[in-house]
Design a protein around this motif. Structure first.
Motif, PDB file in Angstrom:
ATOM      1  N   ARG A 116     -13.723 -13.826 -28.214  1.00 20.35           N
ATOM      2  CA  ARG A 116     -14.950 -13.323 -27.587  1.00 20.35           C
ATOM      3  C   ARG A 116     -15.113 -13.855 -26.164  1.00 20.35           C
ATOM      4  O   ARG A 116     -15.556 -13.145 -25.268  1.00 20.35           O
ATOM      5  CB  ARG A 116     -16.167 -13.695 -28.435  1.00 20.35           C
ATOM      6  CG  ARG A 116     -16.296 -12.849 -29.692  1.00 20.35           C
ATOM      7  CD  ARG A 116     -17.617 -13.077 -30.403  1.00 20.35           C
ATOM      8  NE  ARG A 116     -17.729 -14.415 -30.982  1.00 20.35           N
ATOM      9  CZ  ARG A 116     -17.271 -14.751 -32.185  1.00 20.35           C
ATOM     10  NH1 ARG A 116     -16.693 -13.857 -32.944  1.00 20.35           N
ATOM     11  NH2 ARG A 116     -17.417 -15.975 -32.627  1.00 20.35           N
ATOM     12  N   ASP A 119     -12.205 -11.996 -23.896  1.00 24.17           N
ATOM     13  CA  ASP A 119     -12.256 -10.533 -23.793  1.00 24.17           C
ATOM     14  C   ASP A 119     -13.475 -10.207 -22.936  1.00 24.17           C
ATOM     15  O   ASP A 119     -14.485  -9.693 -23.414  1.00 24.17           O
ATOM     16  CB  ASP A 119     -12.356  -9.892 -25.180  1.00 24.17           C
ATOM     17  CG  ASP A 119     -12.410  -8.370 -25.132  1.00 24.17           C
ATOM     18  OD1 ASP A 119     -12.075  -7.790 -24.075  1.00 24.17           O
ATOM     19  OD2 ASP A 119     -12.808  -7.771 -26.147  1.00 24.17           O
ATOM     20  N   ARG A 122     -15.120  -6.825 -22.884  1.00 29.78           N
ATOM     21  CA  ARG A 122     -15.501  -6.376 -24.247  1.00 29.78           C
ATOM     22  C   ARG A 122     -14.788  -5.093 -24.663  1.00 29.78           C
ATOM     23  O   ARG A 122     -15.336  -4.247 -25.348  1.00 29.78           O
ATOM     24  CB  ARG A 122     -17.021  -6.201 -24.365  1.00 29.78           C
ATOM     25  CG  ARG A 122     -17.817  -7.448 -24.094  1.00 29.78           C
ATOM     26  CD  ARG A 122     -17.585  -8.483 -25.179  1.00 29.78           C
ATOM     27  NE  ARG A 122     -18.336  -9.696 -24.949  1.00 29.78           N
ATOM     28  CZ  ARG A 122     -17.799 -10.867 -24.618  1.00 29.78           C
ATOM     29  NH1 ARG A 122     -16.501 -10.969 -24.452  1.00 29.78           N
ATOM     30  NH2 ARG A 122     -18.546 -11.924 -24.455  1.00 29.78           N
ATOM     31  N   GLY A 124     -12.149  -5.043 -26.566  1.00 28.12           N
ATOM     32  CA  GLY A 124     -11.475  -5.218 -27.843  1.00 28.12           C
ATOM     33  C   GLY A 124     -10.020  -5.631 -27.661  1.00 28.12           C
ATOM     34  O   GLY A 124      -9.282  -5.761 -28.632  1.00 28.12           O
ATOM     35  N   TYR A 125      -9.614  -5.832 -26.426  1.00 31.61           N
ATOM     36  CA  TYR A 125      -8.246  -6.254 -26.095  1.00 31.61           C
ATOM     37  C   TYR A 125      -8.296  -7.410 -25.110  1.00 31.61           C
ATOM     38  O   TYR A 125      -9.233  -7.513 -24.317  1.00 31.61           O
ATOM     39  CB  TYR A 125      -7.453  -5.106 -25.450  1.00 31.61           C
ATOM     40  CG  TYR A 125      -7.218  -3.951 -26.370  1.00 31.61           C
ATOM     41  CD1 TYR A 125      -6.140  -3.949 -27.240  1.00 31.61           C
ATOM     42  CD2 TYR A 125      -8.095  -2.867 -26.368  1.00 31.61           C
ATOM     43  CE1 TYR A 125      -5.929  -2.879 -28.100  1.00 31.61           C
ATOM     44  CE2 TYR A 125      -7.892  -1.796 -27.231  1.00 31.61           C
ATOM     45  CZ  TYR A 125      -6.799  -1.813 -28.091  1.00 31.61           C
ATOM     46  OH  TYR A 125      -6.589  -0.766 -28.943  1.00 31.61           O
ATOM     47  N   GLY A 171      -4.165  -6.737 -28.887  1.00 31.13           N
ATOM     48  CA  GLY A 171      -5.235  -6.346 -29.784  1.00 31.13           C
ATOM     49  C   GLY A 171      -5.522  -7.474 -30.754  1.00 31.13           C
ATOM     50  O   GLY A 171      -4.741  -8.413 -30.903  1.00 31.13           O
ATOM     51  N   LEU A 172      -6.634  -7.377 -31.447  1.00 32.07           N
ATOM     52  CA  LEU A 172      -7.039  -8.420 -32.385  1.00 32.07           C
ATOM     53  C   LEU A 172      -5.987  -8.649 -33.457  1.00 32.07           C
ATOM     54  O   LEU A 172      -5.658  -9.776 -33.790  1.00 32.07           O
ATOM     55  CB  LEU A 172      -8.395  -8.036 -33.012  1.00 32.07           C
ATOM     56  CG  LEU A 172      -9.098  -9.097 -33.828  1.00 32.07           C
ATOM     57  CD1 LEU A 172      -9.324 -10.361 -33.010  1.00 32.07           C
ATOM     58  CD2 LEU A 172     -10.427  -8.568 -34.339  1.00 32.07           C
TER      59      LEU A 172
END
Length: 177
Positions: A116, A119, A122, A124-125, A171-172
């Motif tokens: 968080r 990133d 925001r 998501g990557y 990515g997550l």
């Protein structure tokens, strides 16, 4: 005689993070994140070959005994496999950077907190510039000196390690590996 003989050790030159990754990929042939089974046998055979080439006498023990001793010493979680963090302790990587990276995001709560924080858009990557910021902060926190080319090398190495789809961002699911 020059005094008591010391236990033979394999002295390896400092490795860059990129070289470490190349070694890891060489031995983790199936890419599952572990050196195990036949991969582990290959690792030991190559290690013995290098030791012999370096003049280290290893005739008194057989390979099986050495493998057991080695695994007892380095397989910290006793799962019969070598993980990247375990190999990073074996190989003298430059500033042990990869191990430092893995330890920083060790628990899932620390991982999500770091995710968080870095990133920043925001999306998501974690894009390369965000990853670079993360690595810069990590190196400062670990009190490890670095310059811009080294930071760029580390960023590219982490992308090579975890960017499975090659899109230049993490990515997550890629980072959670």
């Amino acid at each position: 005689m020059a005094g008591p003989q010391q236990a033979p050790h394999l002295h390896l030159a400092e490795l860059t993070a990129s070289q470490f990754l190349d070694i890891w990929r060489h031995f983790d042939a199936d890419g599952n994140g572990y050196i195990e089974g036949k991969e582990l046998e290959n690792f030991f055979q190559e290690l013995e070959s290098v030791r012999k080439g370096a003049g280290v006498d290893s005739k008194k023990d057989n390979l099986g005994d050495k493998m057991k001793e080695f695994m007892h010493k380095y397989d910290k979680n006793a799962d019969g496999k070598i993980e990247m963090a375990e190999l990073a302790q074996i190989l003298p990587t430059e500033e042990n950077f990869l191990l430092c990276f893995r330890q920083h995001v060790g628990s899932s709560s620390e991982f999500m907190e770091a995710w968080r924080r870095y990133d920043t858009d925001r999306s998501g990557y974690i894009e390369a510039n965000e990853l670079k910021g993360f690595l810069s902060d990590l190196l400062k926190k670990a009190n490890r000196p670095y310059d811009e080319p080294k930071l760029q090398e580390y960023t590219q190495t982490i992308l090579r390690m975890f960017d499975m789809n090659g899109d230049g961002k993490l990515g997550l699911s890629e980072m959670s590996r």
